[in-house]
Design a protein around this motif. Structure first.
Motif, mmCIF file in Angstrom:
data_model
loop_
_atom_site.group_PDB
_atom_site.id
_atom_site.type_symbol
_atom_site.label_atom_id
_atom_site.label_comp_id
_atom_site.label_asym_id
_atom_site.label_seq_id
_atom_site.Cartn_x
_atom_site.Cartn_y
_atom_site.Cartn_z
ATOM 1 N N GLN A 230 1.264 10.943 -2.394
ATOM 2 C CA GLN A 230 0.923 12.137 -3.159
ATOM 3 C C GLN A 230 2.088 13.125 -3.291
ATOM 4 O OE1 GLN A 230 -2.482 14.062 -1.585
ATOM 5 N NE2 GLN A 230 -2.944 15.147 -3.466
ATOM 6 N N VAL B 135 -4.691 2.070 -7.445
ATOM 7 C CA VAL B 135 -4.049 3.282 -7.941
ATOM 8 C C VAL B 135 -4.350 4.462 -7.017
ATOM 9 C CG1 VAL B 135 -3.922 4.847 -9.891
ATOM 10 C CG2 VAL B 135 -4.247 2.418 -10.293
ATOM 11 N N VAL B 136 -5.616 4.581 -6.632
ATOM 12 C CA VAL B 136 -6.014 5.696 -5.777
ATOM 13 C C VAL B 136 -5.323 5.593 -4.413
ATOM 14 C CG1 VAL B 136 -7.957 6.737 -4.552
ATOM 15 C CG2 VAL B 136 -8.200 6.085 -6.951
ATOM 16 N N THR C 236 -9.147 0.452 -10.238
ATOM 17 C CA THR C 236 -8.847 1.835 -9.872
ATOM 18 C C THR C 236 -8.389 1.980 -8.423
ATOM 19 O OG1 THR C 236 -10.567 2.498 -11.414
ATOM 20 C CG2 THR C 236 -9.746 4.184 -9.926
ATOM 21 N N PHE D 90 -1.782 6.607 -4.715
ATOM 22 C CA PHE D 90 -1.724 8.048 -4.891
ATOM 23 C C PHE D 90 -1.893 8.775 -3.557
ATOM 24 C CE2 PHE D 90 -4.126 12.032 -5.599
ATOM 25 C CZ PHE D 90 -3.137 12.737 -6.249
ATOM 26 N N LEU D 91 -2.898 8.359 -2.774
ATOM 27 C CA LEU D 91 -3.149 9.054 -1.517
ATOM 28 C C LEU D 91 -1.965 8.916 -0.568
ATOM 29 C CD1 LEU D 91 -6.937 8.297 -0.955
ATOM 30 C CD2 LEU D 91 -5.869 10.443 -1.647
#
Lengths: 305, 293
Positions: free
Chosen positions: B279, B271-272, B268, B275-276
């Motif tokens: 965004q 991915v996070v 995970t 994303f951050l």
């Protein structure tokens, strides 16, 4: 750069190639989509018309619509249809209500709002598979932190994933946790596009916050609301990994959504004919849902004009 | 359908002024904090469980901080459970599918954006709906076909299967983007004697660079999270991806939860982080075009 006169001169030479250009550009994607999507779907449709149990013999016997007839009489298939409907309605409704609430909160001003906005979106990035495993641990009757919370509060926790009355809601809440940020994202953008002066006008007319939302804001964001609902509905309709990892369809078959039914049937009985027929019905269901929403959206747009 | 509501994600809020004085700041912050706790606690639980010993994940009552902090679980999955191999498998499949998908999507997306031809509407509608196809619908024929053509346990088999959702996704996003680039730009090039391919390559593609990046990231994330195909089309370690590996740590009788959660965290966190970082660029693609970002 060449001048216009020269280019005019050279244009005829290129014309043959230019006329072919659209086809040359579009063709790779079309061929690829036909190869990886349309061919397998057509193959599935073809299989659904045959009696074909993979483990028994490699022979296919044409049986027409018999697989579909068998399915419509099948108790567990009907059950999975009902479960899918219930699960989808429950999940999408909860996501919408909570998502709208959070989106409205985000339109208000308060300290550290940008940070809140960024953090509240994070679950969307958790793979559904990981979400399933995580909640399986948290729901565990002995070791689960949620059961622990209930006990601390003095109650006796339900066996979240083992109680037929609770299991489907428990699975649904997992998806609500993960996917509500999508609703927030879309609804917030829609809310922010509502012109300010409309609100001020309504406020001067003495409308309270709820009336303003109902009469001014909601009709304006409705098209986007419908799109968000469409996206989430088709996504929840196909849920597989979450159910597979949380409950495998149990207890009994109270959480056996259609994808789970198809998987279980396909990889336990290897009756590929019947399984393909079930897949085709799920496909048809998805298309119907898309059509209904798109109809509503088109009607909204027509009304707006 | 994606073009329904032109809007900007960061426009000044319409409600903030109107609803300002209804709720006190304290109330709003309290609600926000409560929501954050509910939202973030499960993610906290992944990390904290992965740092416990297996024994502690099975101890009652549960602990909210590890009694003994340990990286044993991470060491175990990488050193003895071959996790690096699954990570690299997932990477190979996701990167290959995405690169291939974005390349085809850019080339053909341009064609779809600029030229009209018969069945274009129907084809684009199919592409749009294809993103929401139930994956299990394709899993069954792919399982059959992979057996028949010897594509089981191969990268190629997974890449083809992943193309079923990555390709429509990328194609749709790229087409939408090209449509926003003024036609005058390529027309000028054509008048100057360039072929359509030259106009695409020299003029339009450089302008589309941000969209290429965003599309690639979204494609990568979607492929990275895939589970159904990987579950059905891999039977050995050779091409097994991380998602199947994470789930395989669930035991039939007991589960080493610290291992599962460590694996989940490793799956995970990238991915996070992506994303951050991206965004804003990802907003449009993540919402499937419902929001013009």
């Amino acid at each position: 750069m060449r001048g216009p006169a020269l280019s005019q001169h050279s244009a005829p030479r290129f014309r043959g190639r230019v006329r072919l250009a659209p086809a040359m550009l579009v063709l790779p994607a079309v061929l690829l989509i036909v190869a990886v999507l349309i061919y397998p779907i057509a193959y599935g449709l073809y299989l659904s018309l045959f009696d074909y149990v993979m483990t028994m013999s490699p022979d296919l016997t044409f049986v027409g619509l018999s697989n579909y007839r068998k399915l419509s009489a099948d108790e567990s298939f009907r059950n999975s249809l009902a479960v899918t409907g219930q699960f989808t309605a429950m999940t999408v409704a909860l996501e919408f209500v909570i998502g709208l609430g959070i989106a409205l909160l985000l339109t208000l001003e308060f300290p550290a709002r940008p940070l809140f906005r960024a953090l509240i979106l994070l679950p969307l990035m958790v793979p559904p598979l990981v979400s399933g495993l995580l909640w399986r641990l948290m729901y565990d009757h002995e070791l689960g932190v949620l059961s622990y919370f209930v006990r601390v509060l003095g109650g006796e926790p339900p066996v979240f994933l083992g109680d037929p009355k609770v299991a489907l809601l428990a699975v649904s809440l997992t998806e609500v946790w993960r996917a509500t940020p999508f609703m927030v994202l879309v609804l917030l953008a829609a809310l922010q596009s509502v012109p300010n002066d409309l609100h001020e006008a309504a406020q001067i007319d003495g409308a309270n916050a709820f009336d303003r939302f109902r009469a001014v804001t909601f009709p304006l964001i409705l098209p986007v609301v419908l799109i968000a609902l469409l996206f989430r509905t088709v996504d929840v309709l196909r849920t597989f990994d979450l159910v597979y990892l949380l409950t495998q369809g149990g207890p009994g078959s109270t959480t056996e959504v259609l994808s789970m039914f198809i998987y279980r049937y396909g990889f336990q009985s290897f009756d590929m004919g019947l399984t393909s027929a079930a897949s085709m019905l799920l496909f048809a269901l998805t298309l119907v849902v898309c059509a209904v929403y798109l109809r509503l959206i088109a009607r909204r747009q027509a009304a707006d004009r | 359908m994606a073009t329904t509501a032109p809007m900007t994600a960061n426009a000044p809020s319409g409600l903030s002024r109107a609803g300002k004085d209804r709720l006190g700041t304290g109330v709003k912050v309290a609600i926000a904090l409560l929501l954050l706790v509910v939202t973030l606690f499960p993610m906290y639980w992944i990390i904290i469980s992965s740092l416990k010993t297996n024994l502690e994940t099975h101890s009652v009552p549960v602990t909210f901080l590890p009694a003994v902090w340990t990286l044993d679980a991470y060491q175990e999955i990488f050193e003895r459970r071959n996790f690096a191999k699954y990570l690299s498998n997932a990477m190979v499949v996701a990167v290959a599918t995405t690169l291939w998908g974005v390349a085809v999507a850019a080339w053909s997306g341009y064609g779809f954006a600029r030229y009209d031809f018969r069945y274009k509407g129907a084809l684009m509608a199919f592409v749009l709906i294809a993103q929401s196809f139930p994956r299990i619908l394709l899993v069954i024929p792919y399982f059959e076909l992979a057996n028949r053509f010897g594509l089981k346990d191969t990268y190629l088999g997974l890449i083809l299967a992943y193309s079923t959702f990555i390709q429509p996704l990328c194609l749709w996003i790229m087409k939408e983007y090209f449509e926003q680039i003024p036609r005058e730009l390529d027309e000028a090039a054509l008048v100057d004697g360039a072929t359509p391919y030259r106009a695409f390559w020299d003029i339009i593609l450089p302008l589309a660079r941000p969209a290429l990046g965003a599309t690639a990231i979204i494609g990568f994330l979607t492929a990275w999270n895939e589970y159904e195909f990987a579950l059905v089309l891999t039977t050995t370690e050779r091409v097994r991806t991380i998602s199947v590996a994470i789930a395989s740590f669930i035991g039939e009788f007991t589960t080493e939860w610290n291992l599962v959660m460590a694996a989940a965290a490793v799956g995970t966190v990238p991915v996070v982080i992506i994303f951050l970082f991206f965004q804003r660029q990802l907003m449009h693609g993540l919402t499937g075009g419902a929001v013009k970002g």
